[in-house]
Scaffold this active site. Structure first.
Site, PDB file in Angstrom:
ATOM      1  N   GLU A  95      -4.569   3.988   6.001  1.00 28.34           N
ATOM      2  CA  GLU A  95      -4.369   3.784   4.556  1.00 28.34           C
ATOM      3  C   GLU A  95      -5.017   4.936   3.771  1.00 28.34           C
ATOM      4  O   GLU A  95      -4.494   5.386   2.758  1.00 28.34           O
ATOM      5  CB  GLU A  95      -5.005   2.447   4.131  1.00 28.34           C
ATOM      6  CG  GLU A  95      -4.887   2.215   2.638  1.00 28.34           C
ATOM      7  CD  GLU A  95      -5.745   1.078   2.119  1.00 28.34           C
ATOM      8  OE1 GLU A  95      -5.579  -0.055   2.576  1.00 28.34           O
ATOM      9  OE2 GLU A  95      -6.569   1.345   1.225  1.00 28.34           O
ATOM     10  N   SER A 153     -10.574  -0.388   3.420  1.00 31.77           N
ATOM     11  CA  SER A 153      -9.794  -0.487   4.668  1.00 31.77           C
ATOM     12  C   SER A 153      -9.322   0.907   5.078  1.00 31.77           C
ATOM     13  O   SER A 153      -8.670   1.587   4.294  1.00 31.77           O
ATOM     14  CB  SER A 153      -8.552  -1.354   4.460  1.00 31.77           C
ATOM     15  OG  SER A 153      -8.906  -2.634   4.023  1.00 31.77           O
ATOM     16  N   ARG A 159       0.824  -1.221   0.000  1.00 32.26           N
ATOM     17  CA  ARG A 159       0.000   0.000   0.000  1.00 32.26           C
ATOM     18  C   ARG A 159       0.864   1.280   0.000  1.00 32.26           C
ATOM     19  O   ARG A 159       0.505   2.289   0.614  1.00 32.26           O
ATOM     20  CB  ARG A 159      -0.955   0.046   1.202  1.00 32.26           C
ATOM     21  CG  ARG A 159      -1.979  -1.068   1.261  1.00 32.26           C
ATOM     22  CD  ARG A 159      -2.988  -0.981   0.135  1.00 32.26           C
ATOM     23  NE  ARG A 159      -4.085  -1.911   0.321  1.00 32.26           N
ATOM     24  CZ  ARG A 159      -4.059  -3.204  -0.040  1.00 32.26           C
ATOM     25  NH1 ARG A 159      -2.992  -3.703  -0.653  1.00 32.26           N
ATOM     26  NH2 ARG A 159      -5.107  -3.966   0.170  1.00 32.26           N
TER      27      ARG A 159
END
Ligand code: FAD
Ligand code: EPU
Length: 336
Positions: A332, A235, A161
């Protein structure tokens, strides 16, 4: 054309009611150059599909919504094809188009919201595949130097990520197109247990890339809230990668804590599990926002909540998980 005081509510999947002081849809590079020339003093934010953003304020600058289109096979052999896509193409539609042309490698990434141009930003990933596995290059325009630059995979510094565009080059480049090397002789990745199980339920023993895509779509629809129904950005936190002794400590109380191997003798833990065990799963605040009842990693806006409220909730969760497990979760989602 540049518009003033534009509502962003329909342009972010959290459904936060924020405004942009200035807003332009960008269709090509010459259009981008002329907009930048007219508004050289403004702070700039580049918007794709708005599926990984939390607006906590109105944006007092210029939002450039990337709508550069295009799909082109630029090189092809019996084994592979290199496909270039405009950054403003919808990611899932791009995946479907590739599968229709029997081009494989991104079927596990079906149904991820957002645009192609944002896919390298955080090296999107799901079900055992990340875009770094198929990434060939991207072309991006430097907003200050007004120059186009081609980035190959090693320059993008892809990680879990992560990429250079989320870190040292943050906010500097407008990604215009992305190219992927896709296979014609497919190597399927069904190692993720849920995919195997879904294929069995579908009674498919020799899956095609389309079957894998269908299985992924089914799993995602059963696990993740649809942003058209409940505001969310997937998320909210990354899964933490921690030293092995942190895992050993947790295992004393919870022997079945989920964990996955990570580089450098570390382990990846499931943030959703940690948040659930800390007691946050399914909690709702003021009937407006909270933690999703089926997936604790997803924070949700049920009804007209403010970005600041969701940000504060994420801070409380971070503090609580820190207290209980000695692990600091990292967000995130991009906070604006
Ligand atoms: P935006 O949210 O618009 O922007 C994200 C960031 O990228 C911002 O910083 C923005 O400035 C920048 N950006 C966007 N376009 C450009 C461009 N052309 N040039 C330069 N910068 C740009 N992600 C995963 O990795 N895996 C998943 O499985 C996954 N599942 C999700 C499920 C749901 C229900 C939702 C809502 C989100 C999910 N996400 C997942 C997160 C999200 O879909 C991805 O991060 C996606 O790539 C964001 O694309 P976007 O176009 O919406 O980007
Ligand atoms: N879990 C819980 N409680 C929860 C949620 C999860 O105990 O509330 C446990 C699950 O039982 C499982 C483990 O946590 O043992 C992992 O759960 P899951 O397989 O659902 O994956 P995830 O870690 O929650 C990650 C990605 C997703 C991606 C899926 C599939 C991150 C931050 N998230 O989710 O990506 O789609 O795996 O590969 O890495 C996103 O980035 O926005 C995103 C949705």
């Amino acid at each position: 054309m540049v518009d003033r005081n534009v509502s962003l509510k329909q342009m972010n999947t959290f459904g936060i009611d924020a405004q942009a002081k200035l807003f332009a849809r960008i269709h090509d590079v010459s259009h981008l150059e002329s907009v930048l020339e007219q508004h050289s003093e403004e702070s700039i934010f580049i918007l794709g599909g708005g599926s990984n953003i939390l607006f906590t304020n109105n944006f007092e600058g210029l939002i450039l919504k990337n709508e550069i289109k295009g799909f082109k096979i630029i090189e092809e052999t019996d084994d592979f094809a290199i496909v270039e896509s405009g950054a403003g193409e919808n990611w899932h539609e791009f995946v479907m188009k590739c599968i229709e042309q029997n081009l494989g490698g991104i079927e596990n990434l079906s149904l991820i919201p957002g645009n192609v141009g944002a896919s390298p930003m955080q090296n999107i990933g799901a079900y055992g595949v990340e875009i770094k596995d198929v990434f060939e290059y991207l072309d991006a325009f430097h907003l200050k130097e007004k120059e186009m630059h081609r980035f190959h995979a090693d320059e993008c510094k892809f990680g879990y990520r992560e990429s250079i565009f989320k870190n040292s080059l943050k906010g500097q480049y407008f990604i215009c197109k992305v190219a992927f090397r896709l296979s014609k002789k497919h190597v399927l990745n069904t190692s993720y247990g849920a995919i195997e199980k879904e294929l069995q339920e579908m009674q498919i023993s020799e899956p095609t890339i389309k079957d894998v895509s269908n299985a992924v779509i089914k799993i995602r629809q059963s696990k993740l809230p649809d942003p058209n129904e409940i505001g969310n950005a997937g998320s909210f936190f990354k899964n933490p990668v921690v030293p092995i002794d942190i895992l050993s400590n947790i295992q004393k109380k919870y022997p079945d804590v989920p964990h996955y191997p990570a580089p450098n003798d570390k382990v990846k833990l499931a943030a959703g599990w940690l948040i659930e065990k800390a007691g946050w799963k399914g909690r709702t605040f003021e009937n407006r926002y909270g933690v999703h009842k089926h997936q604790a990693l997803v924070l949700v806006n049920y009804n007209q909540s403010k970005g600041e409220e969701i940000l504060q909730l994420s801070n409380q969760i971070i503090r609580d998980v820190e207290d209980k497990f000695n692990i600091t979760l990292k967000r995130e989602v991009n906070i604006l």
